[in-house]
Design an enzyme around this catalytic site. Structure first.
Site, PDB file in Angstrom:
ATOM      1  N   HIS A  47       0.874  -1.402   0.338  1.00 41.92           N
ATOM      2  CA  HIS A  47      -0.387   0.357  -0.356  1.00 41.92           C
ATOM      3  C   HIS A  47       0.850   1.241   0.458  1.00 41.92           C
ATOM      4  CE1 HIS A  47       0.634  -0.211   4.094  1.00 41.92           C
ATOM      5  NE2 HIS A  47       0.096   1.116   4.412  1.00 41.92           N
ATOM      6  N   HIS A  84       0.837   4.049   1.946  1.00 40.61           N
ATOM      7  CA  HIS A  84       0.971   4.538   2.862  1.00 40.61           C
ATOM      8  C   HIS A  84       3.161   4.369   3.043  1.00 40.61           C
ATOM      9  CE1 HIS A  84      -1.913   3.945   5.923  1.00 40.61           C
ATOM     10  NE2 HIS A  84      -2.496   5.128   5.206  1.00 40.61           N
ATOM     11  N   ASP A 107       5.675   4.408   4.989  1.00 40.28           N
ATOM     12  CA  ASP A 107       6.687   3.562   5.946  1.00 40.28           C
ATOM     13  C   ASP A 107       7.259   1.783   4.639  1.00 40.28           C
ATOM     14  OD1 ASP A 107       4.454   2.817   6.543  1.00 40.28           O
ATOM     15  OD2 ASP A 107       4.580   2.009   8.001  1.00 40.28           O
ATOM     16  N   HIS A 108       6.002   2.262   3.294  1.00 40.43           N
ATOM     17  CA  HIS A 108       6.090   1.268   2.701  1.00 40.43           C
ATOM     18  C   HIS A 108       6.790   1.166   1.554  1.00 40.43           C
ATOM     19  CE1 HIS A 108       3.579  -1.666   5.698  1.00 40.43           C
ATOM     20  NE2 HIS A 108       4.019  -0.558   6.279  1.00 40.43           N
ATOM     21  N   HIS A 166      -7.616  -1.620   5.661  1.00 44.75           N
ATOM     22  CA  HIS A 166      -6.530  -0.887   6.282  1.00 44.75           C
ATOM     23  C   HIS A 166      -6.896   1.150   6.394  1.00 44.75           C
ATOM     24  CE1 HIS A 166      -2.899   0.396   8.506  1.00 44.75           C
ATOM     25  NE2 HIS A 166      -1.954   0.818   7.347  1.00 44.75           N
ATOM     26  N   ASP A 184      -0.388  -3.554   5.732  1.00 45.84           N
ATOM     27  CA  ASP A 184      -1.015  -3.498   6.952  1.00 45.84           C
ATOM     28  C   ASP A 184      -2.778  -3.961   6.901  1.00 45.84           C
ATOM     29  OD1 ASP A 184       1.554  -2.302   7.166  1.00 45.84           O
ATOM     30  OD2 ASP A 184       0.696  -0.175   8.104  1.00 45.84           O
ATOM     31  N   HIS A 206       6.410  -5.030  12.028  1.00 47.89           N
ATOM     32  CA  HIS A 206       5.633  -3.689  11.953  1.00 47.89           C
ATOM     33  C   HIS A 206       5.241  -3.648  13.546  1.00 47.89           C
ATOM     34  CE1 HIS A 206       2.875  -0.255  10.889  1.00 47.89           C
ATOM     35  NE2 HIS A 206       3.421  -0.946   9.136  1.00 47.89           N
TER      36      HIS A 206
HETATM   37 ZN   LIG Z   1       0.082   1.603   6.758  1.00 48.74          ZN
END
Ligand SMILES: [Zn+2]
Length: 303
Positions: free
Chosen positions: A62, A64, A66-67, A142, A212, A270
């Site tokens: 996805h 976000h 941090d990914h 999510h 997530d 995570h």
């Molecule tokens: Zn996320």
């Protein structure tokens, strides 16, 4: 040939001294796959002795940060180091535009092709398959559209009893059929039975990645009985309200899913930057699903 997972980043949104944001390197039957690419992933590759230039597939769960914040940096370094071979990238709608903008304004032109494939985030489907492996995706729950992934080995060939074949003068061109479990006709008209010259194939294995997501039982059919499950466990029970608001899971949630899906082993990761270590996660997870652990950056697991 091995099927292994190297954890390149085990932390959540905020990078810390010990935990990088999400990234995992998977080697499955000779295929080299990266799942997610948090900031600094290319440095993690170097740190843990994995060659990123040999990557063939990148899956982004996805959008976000941090990914995927490490993706353009990784691609840029591949270019600087002389990569010519195309790379296949799979992710949600919007990833192509993000990469285009990041490269366009710096006037960067990569010397290799980036083939971005848009994945459906509402329905499950196949990401990629060849004769050795198949990767499937399925929706998680999510704050933004998010996919989980299952990487599975396809049926393996039977093991040839090579010395017996040689001793009995079985022709090399027959080997491929025997390994597939087919009988062949010898020159004398006598049937050569595969059971006499091979051992049963090893069982095919599967790895599932779920990050997530909130606690989401709808994923169970997709990950049922996988050998190894990675499930996010951003929080412990103490912060379960926070997990609800942010659509993340607790260690209890992750273990609950592992139990329902009857997986072989659970990896939890995570972790929120508020935790100094994963002791509480482990304690909570193990009360529900015994065969679990909290991953650290650099950990490697055989599936
Ligand atoms: Zn996320």
């Amino acid at each position: 040939m091995s099927f292994s997972i190297t954890i390149l980043g085990s932390g959540a949104a905020l990078p810390t001294n010990t935990r990088n944001p999400t990234a995992q390197f998977i080697e499955c039957r000779g295929r080299r796959i990266l799942i997610d690419c948090g900031e600094g992933t290319q440095v993690q590759f170097r740190k843990f002795g994995v060659k990123f230039q040999r990557l063939e597939y990148i899956l982004i769960s996805h959008l976000h940060g941090d990914h995927f914040f490490g993706l353009v940096g990784l691609l840029s370094s591949m270019h600087l180091l002389g990569r010519k071979k195309p790379i296949e990238i799979y992710g949600p709608e919007g990833l192509q535009q993000i990469l285009d903008v990041q490269l366009q304004y710096g006037g960067s032109r990569l010397a290799f092709d980036i083939n971005v494939h848009v994945l459906d985030t509402k329905n499950a489907g196949v990401v990629f398959e060849d004769e050795k492996i198949i990767i499937k995706h399925f929706p998680l729950s999510h704050k933004v559209p998010t996919n989980g992934f299952v990487i599975s080995e396809k049926s393996k060939e039977r093991t040839l009893l090579i010395e017996k074949c040689q001793r009995d003068g079985i022709k090399i061109e027959h080997y491929q059929y025997l390994k597939k479990g087919e009988n062949v006709l010898g020159e004398n008209g006598k049937e050569i039975r595969f059971k006499d010259y091979t051992l049963p194939a090893e069982k095919s294995k599967a790895y599932a990645f779920c990050s997530d997501t909130k606690y989401f039982e709808a994923i169970v059919p997709y990950i049922e009985k996988v050998n190894l499950l990675y499930h996010e466990a951003t929080f412990t029970e103490e912060f379960k309200d926070r997990a609800k608001i942010t659509l993340h899971s607790t260690a209890n949630d992750a273990a609950g899913i592992a139990k329902r899906a009857k997986v072989g082993k659970l990896l939890m990761g995570h972790l929120s930057a508020r935790y100094e270590n994963g002791k509480q996660h482990l304690l909570e997870g193990q009360t529900i699903f015994k065969n679990c652990c909290v991953v650290e950056d650099g950990d490697k697991f055989e599936v």
